[in-house]
Design an enzyme around this catalytic site. Structure first.
Site, short mmCIF file in Angstrom:
data_model
loop_
_atom_site.label_atom_id
_atom_site.label_comp_id
_atom_site.label_asym_id
_atom_site.label_seq_id
_atom_site.Cartn_x
_atom_site.Cartn_y
_atom_site.Cartn_z
N GLY A 284 0.71 -1.21 0.04
CA GLY A 284 0.03 0.10 -0.03
C GLY A 284 0.83 1.14 -0.18
N GLY B 28 -3.91 -2.78 -2.38
CA GLY B 28 -2.48 -2.13 -2.59
C GLY B 28 -2.04 -2.44 -4.25
CB VAL C 70 -2.87 -9.89 8.40
CG1 VAL C 70 -1.57 -10.01 7.34
CG2 VAL C 70 -3.72 -8.61 8.30
CB SER D 9 -6.66 -1.10 7.64
OG SER D 9 -7.90 -0.54 7.38
CE LYS E 130 -13.30 -11.92 8.18
NZ LYS E 130 -13.81 -12.84 7.17
CE LYS F 198 0.96 -13.73 25.60
NZ LYS F 198 0.83 -15.26 25.27
CE1 TYR G 133 -9.39 2.89 8.19
CE2 TYR G 133 -10.00 5.10 9.00
CZ TYR G 133 -8.91 4.31 8.31
OH TYR G 133 -7.69 4.42 8.37
CB THR H 212 -0.18 10.64 5.31
OG1 THR H 212 -0.14 10.90 6.79
CG2 THR H 212 1.39 10.68 4.96
NE ARG I 123 -6.57 7.85 0.98
CZ ARG I 123 -5.98 7.38 1.74
NH1 ARG I 123 -5.56 7.61 3.14
NH2 ARG I 123 -5.18 6.18 1.19
P1 NAD Z 1 -3.49 1.24 1.55
O1 NAD Z 1 -4.81 1.04 1.03
O2 NAD Z 1 -2.54 2.15 0.41
O3 NAD Z 1 -2.60 0.35 2.11
C1 NAD Z 1 -3.37 -0.53 2.76
C2 NAD Z 1 -2.63 -1.91 2.35
O4 NAD Z 1 -3.08 -2.94 3.19
C3 NAD Z 1 -2.94 -2.30 0.92
O5 NAD Z 1 -1.85 -2.55 0.07
C4 NAD Z 1 -3.94 -3.59 1.12
O6 NAD Z 1 -3.93 -4.31 -0.05
C5 NAD Z 1 -3.72 -4.07 2.37
N1 NAD Z 1 -4.47 -4.78 3.11
C6 NAD Z 1 -5.81 -4.54 3.53
N2 NAD Z 1 -6.43 -5.62 4.16
C7 NAD Z 1 -5.62 -6.48 3.98
C8 NAD Z 1 -5.43 -7.90 4.81
N3 NAD Z 1 -6.73 -8.29 5.50
N4 NAD Z 1 -4.41 -8.52 4.74
C9 NAD Z 1 -3.23 -8.00 4.23
N5 NAD Z 1 -3.20 -6.94 3.46
C10 NAD Z 1 -4.28 -6.20 3.71
O7 NAD Z 1 -3.77 2.41 2.55
P2 NAD Z 1 -2.43 3.41 3.59
O8 NAD Z 1 -2.95 4.93 3.10
O9 NAD Z 1 -1.18 3.06 3.07
O10 NAD Z 1 -2.96 3.01 4.98
C11 NAD Z 1 -2.08 2.14 5.48
C12 NAD Z 1 -2.39 2.13 7.18
O11 NAD Z 1 -2.44 3.56 7.55
C13 NAD Z 1 -3.97 1.86 7.27
O12 NAD Z 1 -3.93 0.92 8.46
C14 NAD Z 1 -4.69 2.96 7.32
O13 NAD Z 1 -5.99 2.76 8.23
C15 NAD Z 1 -3.70 3.86 8.29
N6 NAD Z 1 -3.99 5.42 7.85
C16 NAD Z 1 -3.55 6.10 6.81
C17 NAD Z 1 -3.92 7.12 6.51
C18 NAD Z 1 -3.45 8.11 5.37
O14 NAD Z 1 -3.45 9.43 5.29
N7 NAD Z 1 -2.77 7.42 4.38
C19 NAD Z 1 -4.54 7.90 7.61
C20 NAD Z 1 -4.96 7.35 8.75
C21 NAD Z 1 -4.58 5.84 9.18
#
Ligand code: NAD
Length: 330
Positions: A16, A42, A63, A81, A97, A111, A151, A181, A192
């Site tokens: 991601g 991703g 995961v 996520s 999940k 752990k 979420y 970000t 977004r």
């Molecule tokens: P993204 O969608 O680009 O990356 C998330 C990655 O997680 C993807 O590659 C997706 O395929 C993978 N994924 C989702 N569910 C999965 C699963 N069950 N098993 C394995 N892989 C899984 O999003 P991002 O912007 O890179 O966000 C990454 C993390 O940061 C997330 O947890 C998100 O909640 C958190 N976050 C991001 C932002 C932001 O501004 N980008 C803000 C707040 C929180």
């Protein structure tokens, strides 16, 4: 480096936006990086440059199911996520999940390996905040049954179970509350605001703002975010920590700034505001400043320019894949 000494880190969500930048950073720091992702949102292109390296391996795995990683682990970063509203409205159950079952699996793994784990939480735990800026002590204003509840509540559960593992099992845990970000590798079609605005401006289209555009957001450039996460992981602080950029601006001003930077003659058009859209979002980062000696370094103009340059480097047809159907404003 002797492989015995080399630190080993598991990064979930590795393909991601943030996960791929974290892989780059930890490779640079000399770690052995194990990336894991089920590719639901991703893109392997984000990490394809790492596949040739001996200190990088990748597992395609969900995961939310049992997670097994052979060998020693020193650190786990749980970033898997769906993160944008357009994604978690499309896959709400998977979102719940991965925040709950996925987090539980990774806490169990950490752990069993005596590893330190850092989980990616979010400013969404504050919901539509009644105070501004939001400090870590604010408990939030979340609608659990609204469209964003899947979420927000998954992330709130994630924080609760992480603290429970810390308090009950003595696990070394870190919780980062990430505020908006942006930067290279953000998906153009993730709904977004920033990628959508930039794609629209580069295509010479009008920019779609939801509501009257007076709602505010604060945007942090990705290299600053990664630095904050890196410092938090290596710190000894186990309560949640905000990492974001307090430079707050209205969506109207953001749209105008992007139009100016791309040099196109687009204008702004307005559409109805989505349900539960937060009106204001600004991090209080005093804790990160004091405990991590961290502040954001990249100013908005520079960050936007780097992001625009990245999108310009993509094949032209990708710009057409932008999607702002639901929630432009996150
Ligand atoms: P993204 O969608 O680009 O990356 C998330 C990655 O997680 C993807 O590659 C997706 O395929 C993978 N994924 C989702 N569910 C999965 C699963 N069950 N098993 C394995 N892989 C899984 O999003 P991002 O912007 O890179 O966000 C990454 C993390 O940061 C997330 O947890 C998100 O909640 C958190 N976050 C991001 C932002 C932001 O501004 N980008 C803000 C707040 C929180």
């Amino acid at each position: 480096m002797n492989t015995e000494e080399q630190k080993r880190i598991l990064i979930t969500g590795a393909a991601g936006f943030l996960g791929s930048h974290l892989c780059d950073r930890f490779i640079l720091e000399g770690f052995h990086v194990i990336g894991m992702d089920n590719l639901i949102t991703g893109d392997l292109r984000n990490i394809s440059h790492l596949f040739k390296l001996p200190n990088f391996e990748f597992y395609q795995h969900d995961v939310s199911k049992f997670v097994h990683v052979p060998g020693r682990l020193d650190y786990v970063l749980h970033f898997a996520s769906p993160a944008s509203p357009i994604d978690y409205l499309r896959i709400p159950i998977q979102t719940l999940k991965v925040g709950s079952l996925g987090t539980h699996n990774l806490l169990g793994l950490a752990k069993s390996k005596s590893a330190r784990i850092l989980v990616a939480s979010t400013s969404e735990v504050y919901g539509d905040p009644l105070v501004s800026p939001q400090s870590e002590e604010y408990w939030g204003n979340v609608n659990p049954v609204g469209p964003r509840g899947v979420y927000d509540e998954a992330k709130r559960f994630q924080e609760a179970i992480t603290m429970a593992y810390h308090n009950f099992h003595g696990l070394e845990t870190r919780i980062v509350r990430i505020f908006n970000t942006y930067g290279p590798r953000m998906r153009l079609n993730d709904g977004r605001a920033l990628p959508t605005f930039i794609a629209q401006a580069l295509e010479g289209e009008n920019l779609t703002v939801f509501g009257d555009g007076t709602q505010t957001r604060s945007f942090c450039y990705v290299s600053d975010q990664i630095e904050g996460i890196y410092r938090l992981l290596l710190s000894d602080y186990s309560l949640p920590m905000n990492i974001g950029n307090p430079d707050e601006m209205t969506m109207n001003d953001m749209a105008k700034e992007i139009i100016a930077l791309t040099g196109n003659a687009s204008t702004v058009i307005y559409e109805k505001l989505p349900v539960d859209d937060p009106k204001q979002r600004r991090p209080d980062i005093e804790k990160a400043k004091r405990l991590l000696d961290w502040t954001p370094k990249i100013n908005r103009q520079e960050g936007l320019q780097r992001t625009i340059d990245y999108y310009r480097s993509l094949p032209a047809e990708e710009l057409k894949q932008k999607d702002f159907t639901y929630y432009n404003q996150r």
